[in-house]
Scaffold this motif. Structure first.
Motif, PDB file in Angstrom:
ATOM      1  N   THR A  89       0.811  -1.356   0.384  1.00 24.49           N
ATOM      2  CA  THR A  89      -0.171   0.048  -0.333  1.00 24.49           C
ATOM      3  C   THR A  89       0.997   1.693   0.079  1.00 24.49           C
ATOM      4  O   THR A  89       1.553   1.354   0.917  1.00 24.49           O
ATOM      5  N   VAL A  90       0.268   2.145  -1.012  1.00 19.52           N
ATOM      6  CA  VAL A  90       1.449   3.232  -1.181  1.00 19.52           C
ATOM      7  C   VAL A  90       0.226   4.516  -1.031  1.00 19.52           C
ATOM      8  O   VAL A  90      -0.583   4.571  -1.031  1.00 19.52           O
ATOM      9  N   THR A  91       1.526   5.634   0.055  1.00 19.60           N
ATOM     10  CA  THR A  91       0.557   6.864   0.349  1.00 19.60           C
ATOM     11  C   THR A  91       1.460   8.099   0.379  1.00 19.60           C
ATOM     12  O   THR A  91       3.063   7.567  -0.136  1.00 19.60           O
ATOM     13  N   VAL A 150       6.844   9.425   0.761  1.00 16.83           N
ATOM     14  CA  VAL A 150       6.204   8.488   0.616  1.00 16.83           C
ATOM     15  C   VAL A 150       6.202   7.324   1.421  1.00 16.83           C
ATOM     16  O   VAL A 150       7.317   6.930   1.581  1.00 16.83           O
ATOM     17  N   THR A 151       5.033   6.634   1.762  1.00 17.25           N
ATOM     18  CA  THR A 151       5.504   5.401   2.356  1.00 17.25           C
ATOM     19  C   THR A 151       4.388   4.692   1.678  1.00 17.25           C
ATOM     20  O   THR A 151       3.795   4.824   1.193  1.00 17.25           O
ATOM     21  N   TRP A 152       5.284   3.250   1.795  1.00 22.49           N
ATOM     22  CA  TRP A 152       4.942   2.032   1.865  1.00 22.49           C
ATOM     23  C   TRP A 152       4.846   1.148   2.636  1.00 22.49           C
ATOM     24  O   TRP A 152       5.598   1.163   3.298  1.00 22.49           O
ATOM     25  N   LYS A 153       3.537   0.018   3.385  1.00 22.29           N
ATOM     26  CA  LYS A 153       3.849  -0.432   3.255  1.00 22.29           C
ATOM     27  C   LYS A 153       3.452  -2.179   3.293  1.00 22.29           C
ATOM     28  O   LYS A 153       2.254  -2.037   2.183  1.00 22.29           O
ATOM     29  N   PHE A 206       9.601   4.478   4.448  1.00 16.10           N
ATOM     30  CA  PHE A 206       9.532   5.962   3.442  1.00 16.10           C
ATOM     31  C   PHE A 206      10.795   6.505   3.697  1.00 16.10           C
ATOM     32  O   PHE A 206      11.941   6.155   3.534  1.00 16.10           O
ATOM     33  N   MET A 207      10.572   7.950   2.371  1.00 16.58           N
ATOM     34  CA  MET A 207      11.323   8.711   1.982  1.00 16.58           C
ATOM     35  C   MET A 207      10.506   9.845   1.867  1.00 16.58           C
ATOM     36  O   MET A 207       9.487   9.961   1.499  1.00 16.58           O
ATOM     37  N   ASP A 216       4.469  -9.546  -7.024  1.00 21.58           N
ATOM     38  CA  ASP A 216       3.999 -10.409  -5.638  1.00 21.58           C
ATOM     39  C   ASP A 216       2.428  -9.650  -6.307  1.00 21.58           C
ATOM     40  O   ASP A 216       2.172 -10.793  -5.311  1.00 21.58           O
ATOM     41  N   ASP A 217       2.425  -8.150  -6.079  1.00 24.23           N
ATOM     42  CA  ASP A 217       1.068  -7.480  -4.914  1.00 24.23           C
ATOM     43  C   ASP A 217      -0.063  -8.461  -5.989  1.00 24.23           C
ATOM     44  O   ASP A 217      -0.109  -7.899  -6.732  1.00 24.23           O
ATOM     45  N   VAL A 218      -1.232  -8.497  -4.987  1.00 21.06           N
ATOM     46  CA  VAL A 218      -2.216  -9.208  -5.404  1.00 21.06           C
ATOM     47  C   VAL A 218      -3.273  -8.301  -5.154  1.00 21.06           C
ATOM     48  O   VAL A 218      -4.698  -8.446  -5.320  1.00 21.06           O
ATOM     49  N   ASP A 219      -3.658  -6.523  -4.551  1.00 15.03           N
ATOM     50  CA  ASP A 219      -4.522  -6.072  -4.370  1.00 15.03           C
ATOM     51  C   ASP A 219      -3.655  -5.172  -5.470  1.00 15.03           C
ATOM     52  O   ASP A 219      -2.944  -3.690  -4.414  1.00 15.03           O
ATOM     53  N   PRO A 220      -4.135  -4.378  -6.812  1.00 12.95           N
ATOM     54  CA  PRO A 220      -3.835  -3.004  -7.441  1.00 12.95           C
ATOM     55  C   PRO A 220      -4.716  -2.033  -7.022  1.00 12.95           C
ATOM     56  O   PRO A 220      -4.069  -0.272  -7.286  1.00 12.95           O
ATOM     57  N   SER A 221      -5.498  -2.015  -5.868  1.00  8.11           N
ATOM     58  CA  SER A 221      -6.654  -0.749  -5.563  1.00  8.11           C
ATOM     59  C   SER A 221      -5.586   0.068  -4.888  1.00  8.11           C
ATOM     60  O   SER A 221      -5.971   1.584  -4.560  1.00  8.11           O
ATOM     61  N   ASP A 222      -4.562   0.171  -3.992  1.00  7.98           N
ATOM     62  CA  ASP A 222      -3.827   0.608  -2.920  1.00  7.98           C
ATOM     63  C   ASP A 222      -2.436   0.726  -3.479  1.00  7.98           C
ATOM     64  O   ASP A 222      -1.620   1.187  -3.041  1.00  7.98           O
ATOM     65  N   ASN A 223      -2.754   1.047  -5.033  1.00  4.35           N
ATOM     66  CA  ASN A 223      -1.145   1.207  -5.529  1.00  4.35           C
ATOM     67  C   ASN A 223      -0.832   2.396  -6.371  1.00  4.35           C
ATOM     68  O   ASN A 223       0.446   2.885  -6.456  1.00  4.35           O
ATOM     69  N   VAL A 224      -1.321   3.750  -6.211  1.00 12.48           N
ATOM     70  CA  VAL A 224      -1.990   4.545  -6.537  1.00 12.48           C
ATOM     71  C   VAL A 224      -2.024   6.264  -5.112  1.00 12.48           C
ATOM     72  O   VAL A 224      -3.006   5.118  -5.201  1.00 12.48           O
TER      73      VAL A 224
END
Length: 254
Positions: A42-44, A61-64, A127-128, A151-159
């Motif tokens: 998930t990216v925010t 930018v945080t990815w989790k 995060f950066m 391997d990400d299975v859920d693209p809904s939280d990638n943008v």
């Protein structure tokens, strides 16, 4: 009445509470959360965005890892800035240093691409801080951040999209990529072969030769990449924020 203005163009938060004799305060509704089965990134984004015609600041930018399984291998991040804004690059702050991290900035300073390689158990985040400048005009437009992992299975939280002067925009789910051709299919073991991967939905994509990312760039319908060094025959995978698609294998010649 309490009014709080947040730097970066977020809307003012206005809270008014009225107490009436004998009235009970209702508890706020809590949205149900569902954990995705499998690896999920998930990216925010958040922080101090430019608000003045000439400004210098940064946002995070945080990815989790938010699924039920480890996120492994390469996670690629992109940051696209609207006209009038540029970046000098990002600073990585995550510790311990059990990962590798590299970044490039486009010649016009409006696009940052970062490659993060490591294993992240569910719940772990990184995060950066992206350094950003405005150059003489009131900041406007949308900052778009993406994350992609094979391997990400859920693209809904990638943008993640942030409207300057307004705030975060609703989430969007990018289309899954398709690959229709890969040429050429062979090259020397030293690497350096220019390879074109054609298809659809390839925006913000990158190519993996085996587990090694290739340098290059993608449009919506084609990626032009440089094969890394390797041996034997390796699978080629095209990875985007919308998912991944297998391309033809690449065979290294002596």
């Amino acid at each position: 009445m309490i009014t709080r203005l947040v730097r970066g163009g977020l809307a003012a938060a206005l809270a008014v509470t009225t107490l009436t004799t004998g009235a009970a305060l209702a508890a706020p509704a809590t949205a149900a959360t569902t954990t995705v089965s499998g690896p999920d990134v998930t990216v925010t984004q958040a922080g101090n965005y430019p608000i003045f015609p000439v400004d210098s600041t940064n946002f995070a930018v945080t990815w989790k890892s938010t699924g039920t399984a480890d996120v492994t291998g390469v996670t690629r991040l992109t940051v696209d800035l609207p006209p009038g804004l540029t970046t000098d690059g990002a600073l990585m702050y995550s510790t311990p240093y059990d990962y590798t991290f590299s970044q490039t900035v486009s010649p016009d300073g409006r696009r940052l691409e970062a490659v993060f390689t490591g294993t992240r158990a569910p719940g772990r985040s990184d995060f950066m801080k992206v350094m950003v400048r405005s150059h003489g005009t009131p900041p406007s437009g949308v900052i778009t951040v993406t994350a992609a992992n094979k391997d990400d299975v859920d693209p809904s939280d990638n943008v993640s999209r942030y409207q300057l002067g307004s705030g975060l925009l609703p989430a969007v789910t990018p289309a899954a990529p398709t690959v229709t051709g890969t040429t050429p299919g062979t090259g020397p073991a030293a690497g350096g072969t220019a390879v074109t991967i054609s298809g659809t939905g390839l925006t913000n994509g990158f190519a993996l030769f085996g587990n090694t990312p290739a340098t290059g760039s993608c449009t919506a319908t084609a990626c032009t990449v440089t094969a890394p060094a390797g041996t034997g025959s390796v699978p080629v995978t095209l990875v985007t924020p919308g998912g991944s698609a297998a391309a033809s294998s690449f065979t290294y010649t002596p």
